[in-house]
Design an enzyme around this catalytic site. Structure first.
Site, mmCIF file in Angstrom:
data_model
loop_
_atom_site.group_PDB
_atom_site.id
_atom_site.type_symbol
_atom_site.label_atom_id
_atom_site.label_comp_id
_atom_site.label_asym_id
_atom_site.label_seq_id
_atom_site.Cartn_x
_atom_site.Cartn_y
_atom_site.Cartn_z
ATOM 1 N N TRP A 199 51.221 23.313 36.905
ATOM 2 C CA TRP A 199 52.659 23.602 35.997
ATOM 3 C C TRP A 199 53.434 24.456 36.614
ATOM 4 O O TRP A 199 54.523 24.465 36.362
ATOM 5 C CB TRP A 199 52.067 23.900 34.551
ATOM 6 C CG TRP A 199 51.569 25.277 34.431
ATOM 7 C CD1 TRP A 199 50.757 26.089 35.274
ATOM 8 C CD2 TRP A 199 51.875 26.380 33.768
ATOM 9 N NE1 TRP A 199 50.667 27.330 35.053
ATOM 10 C CE2 TRP A 199 51.217 27.550 34.116
ATOM 11 C CE3 TRP A 199 52.643 26.367 32.487
ATOM 12 C CZ2 TRP A 199 51.406 28.745 33.172
ATOM 13 C CZ3 TRP A 199 52.696 27.552 31.637
ATOM 14 C CH2 TRP A 199 51.979 28.730 32.053
ATOM 15 N N ASP A 200 52.769 25.063 37.614
ATOM 16 C CA ASP A 200 53.702 26.005 38.479
ATOM 17 C C ASP A 200 54.963 25.331 38.904
ATOM 18 O O ASP A 200 56.199 25.770 38.912
ATOM 19 C CB ASP A 200 52.903 26.584 39.498
ATOM 20 C CG ASP A 200 51.573 27.199 39.186
ATOM 21 O OD1 ASP A 200 50.771 26.585 38.646
ATOM 22 O OD2 ASP A 200 51.546 28.325 39.487
ATOM 23 N N GLU B 15 44.209 31.880 30.608
ATOM 24 C CA GLU B 15 42.692 31.195 30.892
ATOM 25 C C GLU B 15 41.751 32.286 30.833
ATOM 26 O O GLU B 15 40.324 31.842 31.065
ATOM 27 C CB GLU B 15 42.881 30.804 32.292
ATOM 28 C CG GLU B 15 44.003 29.711 32.417
ATOM 29 C CD GLU B 15 44.196 29.050 33.897
ATOM 30 O OE1 GLU B 15 44.488 28.208 34.275
ATOM 31 O OE2 GLU B 15 43.867 30.058 34.932
ATOM 32 N N LYS C 204 45.356 37.211 30.218
ATOM 33 C CA LYS C 204 45.489 37.062 31.623
ATOM 34 C C LYS C 204 47.029 36.876 32.195
ATOM 35 O O LYS C 204 47.455 37.579 33.244
ATOM 36 C CB LYS C 204 44.768 35.679 32.289
ATOM 37 C CG LYS C 204 44.996 35.342 33.680
ATOM 38 C CD LYS C 204 44.484 34.132 33.861
ATOM 39 C CE LYS C 204 44.665 33.752 35.332
ATOM 40 N NZ LYS C 204 43.957 32.288 35.907
ATOM 41 N N GLN C 205 47.772 36.381 31.503
ATOM 42 C CA GLN C 205 49.180 36.198 31.934
ATOM 43 C C GLN C 205 49.859 35.779 30.481
ATOM 44 O O GLN C 205 49.430 35.773 29.281
ATOM 45 C CB GLN C 205 49.330 34.949 32.728
ATOM 46 C CG GLN C 205 48.846 33.571 32.137
ATOM 47 C CD GLN C 205 48.800 32.557 33.096
ATOM 48 O OE1 GLN C 205 47.698 32.512 34.125
ATOM 49 N NE2 GLN C 205 49.385 31.559 33.185
#
Length: 1212
Positions: A546-547, A677, A744-745
């Site tokens: 997806w980056d 994740e 995580k993000q």
């Protein structure tokens, strides 16, 4: 006063408002008649202006119902050609009243602006002819000079440098090969990571942080040793098994495709006969044999230059490597070997040198040799390789060399092994002929580049033609290459005049994305797959995540929409496989895998089911945003044949995937993973469910617009999908989330940006609380795309403080790696301390995220659309919602922003936001939202009840519409964010930490007006110091203050000030001037003479804080220090005005938060203090510079980190 007169708002507000109202009425009637007789044409399709309007007519239709007066440009002049009498004005005002009554009583007309008919849009122009003089930015040179000290906070900057003017990054230290210290060259098709000597292939031999098994390896899924090698786009192998994977059982259903590296195309080596044969290659050159080293990367043209002296300084080696920007399959290496005549021994006569041009299969990974050979006719060598298990794909590496001033005397050279091919050239360097220059021309052609040509002989001929045509034309090729890069930058540029580091990061981010993508020579049947590490790394196996869709492509879209389209065409090319994936699991529609490569099948690294379903939303978002951008080719056909199939098939899949919960009366999702994740296989991921909701609305709007069949079930699901929330109205990342969660993000915050930037559903009811809550729960070692999202969210949601800018610094300082300004995936690269994560490098995702934080975050720009209720047609518009940027004095400029096929400059200065329409021949529509509906204060949990709706696209969300024509500019005053705490003279001022903070923290967070950001000392046993500059010509008498600690207060604090002096102000002004205009080392005036000082030559000890202040304000003050002790000004000292003030917590420990998993925002511990000047010696109380010293923590625990300083408040 009649319309003929020029009316200025600031001269007569009443007349201005009266005429503006009348002008709106007139224009609404004009538009009404136009729409009746000409149909509902959106502005984007209109070739002419409305009847009755000319270039001399400045039609102002600001939304006087909702637009705050401070948002109306005070510099706009209203000009009218027609002389209208007072009777006409009164008549129009009466008509306005009647018209308003009709609108307010008719539910059809009073629907939300997101779906209002253009007939009744508050549409008009508050513009003026474009003035080039207003498009420049100005910033205080002292501020920019101070910003250069931020480079010292970057990892590994000790021996690095940045040439601001020439955009050159460089290193002065020759060391062992390690990935983070290596530059690379790339042109969007071929790329090569460059080792320490400047060319060739090298395995990593050093990890900067750990010496342990696995320290030299790359991360998941390959976990192979890192290397400096070469790559070609889309050259994927098939692997039955990988070293590491999440779902090995899926290997039985299909192989994974990971990138293959190709034989190194920069591979030149040479030997010298000096007391035996000595090889010059990355494996053989010893650190002790190299002096006078520098290696540079020019971001202006993508050339890597390396220069060093070798073997006691006797031999100088210079090299240049570049991948041609226009001739994508061509790479060039220039090597110059020369004698340093002054360093030759007395007995020297000659130096035998043998140069080798080599192609070596061992420098490639995951390839099989197909053929190698000598091309004697052209004195060249070649090698053809296949990616593992893909015999129908091949890549040719073809190389030929020339020697400057001679014929090509390279001869065949036979290695004993069968996996190398070479030619060599022998010469002798003497004092009379001390130099030899070699030019290596290498062409790389793969099947994927040459129209999927499987025949290796055809590709070999193609490669031969490229290299042999280039041979001997180095200068013209170089000129052509540089021009191509210049043309790219002529289409895109970003300026941040107050901050050298941020501006460099913006420019390097643009460079890295451009170096790894291309505009043309892209197969329409394949598109452009771009891996996380681009063309210089096999991080994440070179696969597409997806980056590419959410982070990289949107950053390129405003500048290079054709590149974004090429990237999205890769998803279009694999769409049929996504349909097959859905069938494989008995679903309708299409479902993409989490990872893709040569194929988009479901694999052990990239499951399609029971994993990150949001990838399907991400891909649809990327495609729809291209249509929203409206570039050439992103037309109705693009919407119908590219975007619509992706959106529709995703909607069909999600309709079948969601399950209705009769107890909740809502649709739920199961067994998924959100972007965070750390939490796998959960239910009701908030971002995923919000994405499904939004996508289903897109599907309904697009399908209706195109006249396609629309399933009514889509909107039923969209209106009733479950978004989990806590009792305090904080969005839960997933059902059952507990209060000890570490994220995580960025996850929930993604619901605000980028998910919300397509339509007007961009403000979540609870988004502000979400922003505060999750900003405290991000993993300290999380990935580098996290905080760019917080920049955009804070800028769009918060009306107080400047945390959008402090988040910007958090996006850079922990993640950017010197010397070549490449992002690492992690803030902590030490896999022994970060959870055994080997970071991806370079991390292009972060480059894309950082650019978006500027392009869309700080500017408030969003692509958007509206649907006309009567026609059901989509009309595109650009939202513009800029705020003041106090941490970036002078503002930012974005040059050549492309929208609807037009070219814009976006300027945010200290007072105004400007959109200048400088290219193209069509008008664009702009919407300025009304920020007064935002409430980022008084958000305690008791104020909000739990709501069922999650996205607030309510009828109350209004804005003002403008139409901007070519050669005009829209100027609006910036929204002036309010102080977090009244009377705080320190908020949003300049600050620097004089002692180390926790990795990832930035000092700006302590002054940004956000009570949920913080700076934390690295070691609580030290006295932590923060130095604050209250501003030029801004001195204050500090009488009291407040410190907000959050849940971890300090043990005690001290406060010191530097008593104000006009001479001190002059000192810093002249230091800046001196550093900007002259050089001490070149014989410039001594600093004491610059200041008119005639002090005696007496050396005095300088106060540590004074010295820190000088270094902060002067950057390279080490050059000036010899001159400074003679000046009595430097004998000044910071005076303590508060000393060892004890801290007592005023908030209890909320044990039930942990025990009962309660999700809520907690009150902060605060310390209030007052200053007693009666006990302080000295007469001057005013000060500009302040030092806060923080010691220890109140709790005597095992945590070595210091107190969390959320906010510093200083008051008079």
């Amino acid at each position: 006063m009649g319309f003929k007169d020029k009316i200025l708002f600031w001269k007569d507000e009443v007349q201005y408002r009266t005429l503006a109202v009348a002008d709106q009425v007139a224009n609404r009637f004009l538009h009404s008649f136009e729409n009746v007789y000409q149909g509902d044409e959106s502005v984007e399709d209109a070739d002419s202006r409305p009847v009755g309007l000319t270039n001399e007519t400045l039609s102002h239709s600001s939304d006087f119902f909702v637009l705050p007066e401070e948002r109306i440009s005070t510099r706009v002049k209203i000009r009218r050609q027609n002389i209208l009498n007072t009777t006409l004005i009164l008549g129009m005002l009466i008509a306005l009243v009647i018209w308003t009554a009709i609108l307010s009583t008719n539910s059809y007309f009073s629907s939300s602006l997101a779906s209002a008919s253009p007939l009744f849009n508050k549409e008009g122009r508050v513009v003026r002819p474009m003035r080039e003089s207003n498009l420049g930015l100005h910033a205080d040179p002292q501020t920019r000079k101070s910003s250069k000290t931020l480079y010292d906070l970057l990892s590994d900057f000790d021996n690095a440098f940045y040439d601001d003017e020439n955009m050159i990054l460089g290193s002065l230290a020759f060391g062992e090969n390690t990935y983070s210290r290596q530059p690379y060259v790339a042109n969007g098709y071929i790329g090569s990571r460059i080792p320490n000597i400047g060319f060739g292939y090298a395995l990593d031999t050093l990890n900067l942080y750990a010496d342990a098994p696995g320290a030299l390896n790359n991360g998941w899924p390959l976990r192979n040793r890192r290397f400096a090698g070469s790559f070609v786009s889309d050259f994927y192998s098939l692997q039955a098994k990988l070293n590491s994977t999440n779902f090995p059982e899926l290997d039985e259903k299909g192989y994974t495709t990971v990138i293959s590296s190709i034989p190194e195309w920069t591979d030149l080596q040479f030997t010298v006969d000096l007391n035996g044969t000595k090889w010059f290659n990355p494996q053989s050159v010893l650190i002790d044999d190299v002096i006078n080293y520098n290696q540079n990367l020019s971001m202006k043209d993508g050339i890597v230059s390396t220069n060093m002296d070798w073997l006691n300084g006797m031999i100088n080696i210079k090299s240049e490597v570049w991948a041609h920007r226009k001739i994508h399959s061509l790479g060039i290496t220039r090597l110059e070997i020369s004698l340093n005549l002054d360093a030759l021994p007395d007995e020297f006569t000659e130096l035998p040198v043998t140069v080798y041009d080599i192609i070596d299969l061992n420098t490639s990974h995951r390839t099989t040799l197909y053929e190698k050979g000598q091309d004697e006719d052209n004195k060249a060598i070649y090698m053809i390789v296949n990616p593992d298990n893909v015999p129908y794909s091949n890549a040719v590496v073809y190389s030929t060399c020339t020697i400057k001033g001679t014929e090509n005397n390279f001869s065949p050279y036979n290695f004993t092994s069968d996996d190398r091919i070479a030619r060599n050239y022998m010469t002798n360097l003497t004092e009379e002929n001390p130099k030899v220059v070699i030019y290596k021309y290498t062409s790389v052609v793969s099947s994927e580049y040459n129209n999927d040509e499987p025949n290796p002989n055809v590709n070999l001929k193609f490669a031969s033609n490229i290299a042999n045509t280039a041979k001997g034309n180095y200068k013209s090729l170089l000129s052509n290459h540089k021009r191509a890069w210049y043309d790219l930058y002529n289409d895109a540029f970003i300026e941040i005049p107050s901050d050298s580091l941020l501006e460099m990061t913006a420019r390097s981010s643009l460079f890295h994305l451009l170096a790894n993508t291309r505009q043309y020579n892209v197969s329409t049947t394949r598109g452009l797959p771009v891996g996380v590490g681009g063309l210089s790394s096999d991080s994440y196996g070179g696969m597409v995540f997806w980056d590419a869709d959410v982070w990289m492509a949107p950053a390129l879209l405003p500048f290079f929409p054709n590149i974004a389209m090429n990237m999205n065409n890769y998803r279009n090319a694999t769409h049929q496989q996504a349909i097959e994936n859905a069938k494989q699991y008995n679903y309708p529609g299409a479902v993409y895998p989490w990872t893709s490569g040569r194929y988009a099948n479901c694999t052990s690294t990239g499951p399609c089911i029971d994993y990150e379903y949001h990838i399907n939303v991400d891909i649809a978002l990327a495609s729809f945003s291209i249509y929203m951008n409206g570039a050439e080719g992103a037309d109705e056909d693009y919407l119908r044949f590219t975007t619509w199939p992706m959106v529709k098939d995703a909607a069909v899949f999600f309709k079948a995937y969601v399950k209705y919960n009769e107890t909740l009366g809502e649709y739920e999702t199961y067994n998924l993973t959100d972007p965070d994740e750390f939490a796998n296989h959960v239910n009701n991921g908030a971002f995923t469910n919000a994405g499904i909701k939004t996508l289903l609305k897109w599907a309904t709007d697009i399908g209706t617009h195109l006249g396609e069949e629309v399933d009514p079930k889509w909107m039923e699901i969209a209106d009733n999908i479950h978004i989990p929330r806590s009792d305090s109205n904080i969005t839960l990342e997933y059902s059952g989330m507990n209060s000890s969660v570490e994220i995580k993000q960025a996850d929930v915050t993604l619901m605000v940006y980028p998910l919300g930037y397509i339509n007007d559903e961009s403000i979540l009811n609870n988004a502000i609380k979400d922003l505060y809550y999750y900003s405290e729960r991000q993993s300290a070692s999380g990935p580098a795309m996290t905080y760019p999202v917080f920049v955009a969210a804070a800028a769009s949601l918060l009306n107080h403080g400047s945390s959008s800018q402090s988040y910007l610094y958090k996006s850079v300082l922990p993640y950017l790696r010197s010397p070549f300004a490449q992002f690492s995936e992690q803030s902590d690269d030490n896999f022994l301390t970060n959870g055994l994560t080997q970071p991806a490098f370079p991390f292009l995702t972060a480059n894309g995220g950082f650019l978006q934080s500027i392009l869309f975050g700080l500017t408030g720009l969003r692509y958007s659309y509206e649907v006309t209720p009567r026609t059901k047609k989509i009309s595109r518009l650009l939202k513009f919602d800029p705020v003041k940027l106090p941490l970036l004095p002078g503002g930012i400029a974005i040059r050549n922003f492309k929208y609807m096929g037009q070219v814009l400059d976006i300027i945010i200065d200290d007072n105004n936001g400007t959109i200048a329409h400088k290219g193209g021949d069509k008008p664009i529509r702009i919407k300025v939202p009304n920020r007064d509906i935002l409430h980022d204060r008084n958000i305690t949990s008791a104020l909000y009840s739990k709501r069922d709706d999650d996205l607030s696209a309510t009828d109350d969300y209004y804005g003002t519409y403008f139409t901007l024509y070519p050669n005009e500019e829209l100027v609006i005053p910036l929204y002036d964010t309010k102080l977090n705490i009244d009377g705080n003279i320190a908020e949003s001022k300049q600050i620097t930490n004089l002692t180390a903070g926790v990795p990832g923290d930035v000092g700006f967070s302590a002054l940004d007006g956000n009570n949920y950001t913080h700076w934390q000392p690295f070691d609580k046993s030290d006295n932590a110091k923060l130095l604050i500059d209250l501003g030029f010509n801004s001195t204050h008498v500090i009488k009291k203050g407040i410190i907000l600690w959050g849940q971890r207060p300090a043990k005690n604090i001290s406060l010191s000030v530097l008593p104000h002096s006009e001479r001190i102000e002059q000192l810093f002004a002249n230091i800046t001037d001196l550093l900007e205009t002259s050089s001490i080392t070149k014989g410039g005036l001594p600093l004491n003479q610059m200041l008119g000082q005639t002090q005696s030559n007496v050396t005095a000890e300088i106060d540590d804080d004074i010295l820190a202040l000088l270094n902060w304000k002067g950057d390279d003050l080490d050059q000036l220090i010899p001159y400074l002790p003679d000046m009595h000004l430097l004998q000044e000292k910071f005076i303590p005005i508060l000393k060892d003030y004890p801290i007592k917590p005023n908030q209890r420990y909320y044990e039930e938060i942990i025990d009962d998993d309660i999700i809520k925002l907690l009150p902060s511990n605060t310390t209030e203090f007052t200053i007693d000047y009666n006990s302080i010696p000295g007469g001057e109380k005013r000060a500009r510079y302040v030092v806060l010293t923080v010691h220890g923590t109140y709790d005597d625990d095992d945590d070595l980190k210091g107190a969390t300083i959320r906010e510093i408040v200083l008051q008079e």
